[in-house]
Motif scaffolding. Structure first.
Motif, PDB file in Angstrom:
ATOM      1  N   THR A 191       5.944  12.953  -0.127  1.00  0.00           N
ATOM      2  CA  THR A 191       4.537  12.554  -0.237  1.00  0.00           C
ATOM      3  C   THR A 191       3.818  12.540   1.105  1.00  0.00           C
ATOM      4  O   THR A 191       2.584  12.507   1.142  1.00  0.00           O
ATOM      5  CB  THR A 191       4.425  11.161  -0.874  1.00  0.00           C
ATOM      6  OG1 THR A 191       5.176  10.220  -0.100  1.00  0.00           O
ATOM      7  CG2 THR A 191       4.958  11.171  -2.293  1.00  0.00           C
ATOM      8  N   ALA A 199       1.813   5.808  -3.685  1.00  0.00           N
ATOM      9  CA  ALA A 199       1.932   7.226  -3.334  1.00  0.00           C
ATOM     10  C   ALA A 199       3.331   7.748  -3.644  1.00  0.00           C
ATOM     11  O   ALA A 199       3.494   8.891  -4.091  1.00  0.00           O
ATOM     12  CB  ALA A 199       1.606   7.431  -1.855  1.00  0.00           C
ATOM     13  N   LEU A 200       4.358   6.927  -3.426  1.00  0.00           N
ATOM     14  CA  LEU A 200       5.731   7.362  -3.698  1.00  0.00           C
ATOM     15  C   LEU A 200       5.980   7.492  -5.191  1.00  0.00           C
ATOM     16  O   LEU A 200       6.711   8.389  -5.630  1.00  0.00           O
ATOM     17  CB  LEU A 200       6.732   6.365  -3.100  1.00  0.00           C
ATOM     18  CG  LEU A 200       6.650   6.069  -1.603  1.00  0.00           C
ATOM     19  CD1 LEU A 200       7.864   5.255  -1.171  1.00  0.00           C
ATOM     20  CD2 LEU A 200       6.553   7.336  -0.784  1.00  0.00           C
ATOM     21  N   ARG A 207     -10.195   1.043  -3.456  1.00  0.00           N
ATOM     22  CA  ARG A 207      -8.989   1.459  -2.724  1.00  0.00           C
ATOM     23  C   ARG A 207      -7.922   0.381  -2.784  1.00  0.00           C
ATOM     24  O   ARG A 207      -6.722   0.673  -2.878  1.00  0.00           O
ATOM     25  CB  ARG A 207      -9.342   1.774  -1.258  1.00  0.00           C
ATOM     26  CG  ARG A 207     -10.245   2.974  -1.049  1.00  0.00           C
ATOM     27  CD  ARG A 207      -9.607   4.275  -1.504  1.00  0.00           C
ATOM     28  NE  ARG A 207      -8.364   4.550  -0.821  1.00  0.00           N
ATOM     29  CZ  ARG A 207      -8.283   5.180   0.370  1.00  0.00           C
ATOM     30  NH1 ARG A 207      -9.381   5.580   0.989  1.00  0.00           N
ATOM     31  NH2 ARG A 207      -7.123   5.408   0.924  1.00  0.00           N
ATOM     32  N   GLY A 242       0.769  -1.236   0.000  1.00  0.00           N
ATOM     33  CA  GLY A 242       0.000   0.000   0.000  1.00  0.00           C
ATOM     34  C   GLY A 242       0.795   1.278   0.000  1.00  0.00           C
ATOM     35  O   GLY A 242       0.222   2.357  -0.176  1.00  0.00           O
ATOM     36  N   THR A 243       2.130   1.215   0.169  1.00  0.00           N
ATOM     37  CA  THR A 243       2.919   2.451   0.299  1.00  0.00           C
ATOM     38  C   THR A 243       3.532   2.910  -1.020  1.00  0.00           C
ATOM     39  O   THR A 243       3.740   4.109  -1.216  1.00  0.00           O
ATOM     40  CB  THR A 243       4.037   2.270   1.337  1.00  0.00           C
ATOM     41  OG1 THR A 243       4.885   1.185   0.938  1.00  0.00           O
ATOM     42  CG2 THR A 243       3.474   1.969   2.713  1.00  0.00           C
ATOM     43  N   LEU A 273      -5.087   2.252   4.838  1.00  0.00           N
ATOM     44  CA  LEU A 273      -4.441   1.146   4.118  1.00  0.00           C
ATOM     45  C   LEU A 273      -3.775   0.186   5.092  1.00  0.00           C
ATOM     46  O   LEU A 273      -3.860  -1.034   4.930  1.00  0.00           O
ATOM     47  CB  LEU A 273      -3.422   1.704   3.123  1.00  0.00           C
ATOM     48  CG  LEU A 273      -3.980   2.670   2.080  1.00  0.00           C
ATOM     49  CD1 LEU A 273      -2.867   3.194   1.179  1.00  0.00           C
ATOM     50  CD2 LEU A 273      -5.081   2.009   1.263  1.00  0.00           C
ATOM     51  N   ALA A 292       9.344   9.470   0.237  1.00  0.00           N
ATOM     52  CA  ALA A 292       8.376   9.425   1.330  1.00  0.00           C
ATOM     53  C   ALA A 292       8.236  10.783   1.999  1.00  0.00           C
ATOM     54  O   ALA A 292       7.132  11.187   2.396  1.00  0.00           O
ATOM     55  CB  ALA A 292       8.796   8.365   2.350  1.00  0.00           C
ATOM     56  N   ALA A 300      -4.131   0.781  -4.269  1.00  0.00           N
ATOM     57  CA  ALA A 300      -3.048   0.731  -3.281  1.00  0.00           C
ATOM     58  C   ALA A 300      -2.245  -0.556  -3.320  1.00  0.00           C
ATOM     59  O   ALA A 300      -1.023  -0.547  -3.125  1.00  0.00           O
ATOM     60  CB  ALA A 300      -3.624   0.918  -1.877  1.00  0.00           C
ATOM     61  N   PRO A 324       2.957  10.998   5.140  1.00  0.00           N
ATOM     62  CA  PRO A 324       2.649   9.666   5.682  1.00  0.00           C
ATOM     63  C   PRO A 324       1.572   8.974   4.862  1.00  0.00           C
ATOM     64  O   PRO A 324       0.709   9.619   4.260  1.00  0.00           O
ATOM     65  CB  PRO A 324       2.149   9.976   7.106  1.00  0.00           C
ATOM     66  CG  PRO A 324       1.649  11.378   7.029  1.00  0.00           C
ATOM     67  CD  PRO A 324       2.528  12.079   6.045  1.00  0.00           C
ATOM     68  N   PRO A 325       1.614   7.633   4.819  1.00  0.00           N
ATOM     69  CA  PRO A 325       0.599   6.886   4.065  1.00  0.00           C
ATOM     70  C   PRO A 325      -0.769   6.994   4.730  1.00  0.00           C
ATOM     71  O   PRO A 325      -0.884   7.282   5.924  1.00  0.00           O
ATOM     72  CB  PRO A 325       1.129   5.448   4.100  1.00  0.00           C
ATOM     73  CG  PRO A 325       1.999   5.392   5.311  1.00  0.00           C
ATOM     74  CD  PRO A 325       2.604   6.746   5.451  1.00  0.00           C
ATOM     75  N   ASP A 326      -1.797   6.761   3.961  1.00  0.00           N
ATOM     76  CA  ASP A 326      -3.167   6.758   4.465  1.00  0.00           C
ATOM     77  C   ASP A 326      -3.299   5.667   5.525  1.00  0.00           C
ATOM     78  O   ASP A 326      -3.066   4.491   5.245  1.00  0.00           O
ATOM     79  CB  ASP A 326      -4.121   6.488   3.299  1.00  0.00           C
ATOM     80  CG  ASP A 326      -5.587   6.533   3.712  1.00  0.00           C
ATOM     81  OD1 ASP A 326      -5.876   6.562   4.919  1.00  0.00           O
ATOM     82  OD2 ASP A 326      -6.434   6.537   2.803  1.00  0.00           O
TER      83      ASP A 326
END
Length: 226
Positions: free
Chosen positions: A126, A73-74, A163, A69-70, A133, A123, A167, A128-130
């Motif tokens: 962008t 976004a990156l 989602r 999941g990370t 997730l 990271a 993700a 912190p991740p949601d």
């Protein structure tokens, strides 16, 4: 020779591999995506639905395995666009940017450390991740059913599916299946008998475990573990 260590990026693993000779490489599905360096090139390994099998490629490899999941976004790319793929980073980002980044990694004494710095920089940009997730992964990794997970998180089944595709690269049922495989392999590698492993990992029985292992990895359990 393969080595790995925990990364300073939360949940990630930094690894290096120098194949000792020709041979088959089998990468098992784990829900993760990897940022890769190989002999001067930057690549991305997308989430796998089945074992990725390739003949050993000579030369040194380095990677940062990003927890489920990370990576999207990156990278700025939905995970499902990279499902079951190994892609050059230049296929995703402007070529000039990738050349600059590759030059930085190539000039480093340790490409793995430089690759980790790159992941940390991404990271930081962008944020912190949601947290949703991580809660999805935690629930499915614990063996909770998909419908129960959706209810517990207060999201509808359709939203959870959308989602998850973005993700993780696939829907929650496939993610749950991949995480269950990883639970089973961890137990079996610790010496737990396969029949007990099947029960503890959430399979109906040992035959169910054997079918899933063969479908997801291409090998029967005893051969895989051997």
């Amino acid at each position: 020779m393969y080595t790995e260590r925990a990364s300073r990026l939360a949940g990630a693993v930094v690894w290096t591999n120098v194949p000792s000779g020709p041979g088959t490489v089998r990468v098992l599905p784990d829900g993760c995506m990897d940022l890769l360096w190989h002999e001067g090139r930057l690549l991305v390994a997308g989430p796998d639905t089945r074992a990725y099998v390739a003949e050993g490629v000579p030369g040194r490899w380095a990677g940062v395995r990003l927890r489920p999941g990370t990576a999207p976004a990156l990278l700025g790319v939905p995970a499902h666009e990279l499902r079951d793929r190994r892609a050059g980073l230049a296929d995703l980002w402007p070529a000039a940017r990738v050349r600059r980044l590759a030059a930085r990694v190539n000039a480093a004494a340790d490409p793995a450390d430089a690759l980790e710095h790159l992941a940390l920089d991404l990271a930081a940009r962008t944020g912190p991740p949601d947290p949703l997730l991580g809660r999805i992964v935690a629930a499915l990794a614990a063996g909770r059913p998909v419908a129960e997970t959706a209810d517990a998180l207060g999201v509808g089944a359709r939203l959870l599916h959308r989602r998850s595709l973005a993700a993780f690269g696939y829907g929650p049922k496939t993610l749950a299946r991949v995480l269950r495989l990883q639970r089973a392999l961890a137990l079996a590698r610790d010496g737990v008998p396969l029949a007990e492993t099947a029960v503890r990992a959430g399979f109906a029985d040992q035959a169910h475990l054997a079918r899933d292992v063969r479908e997801l990895t291409g090998l029967p359990p005893r051969r895989l573990l051997g």
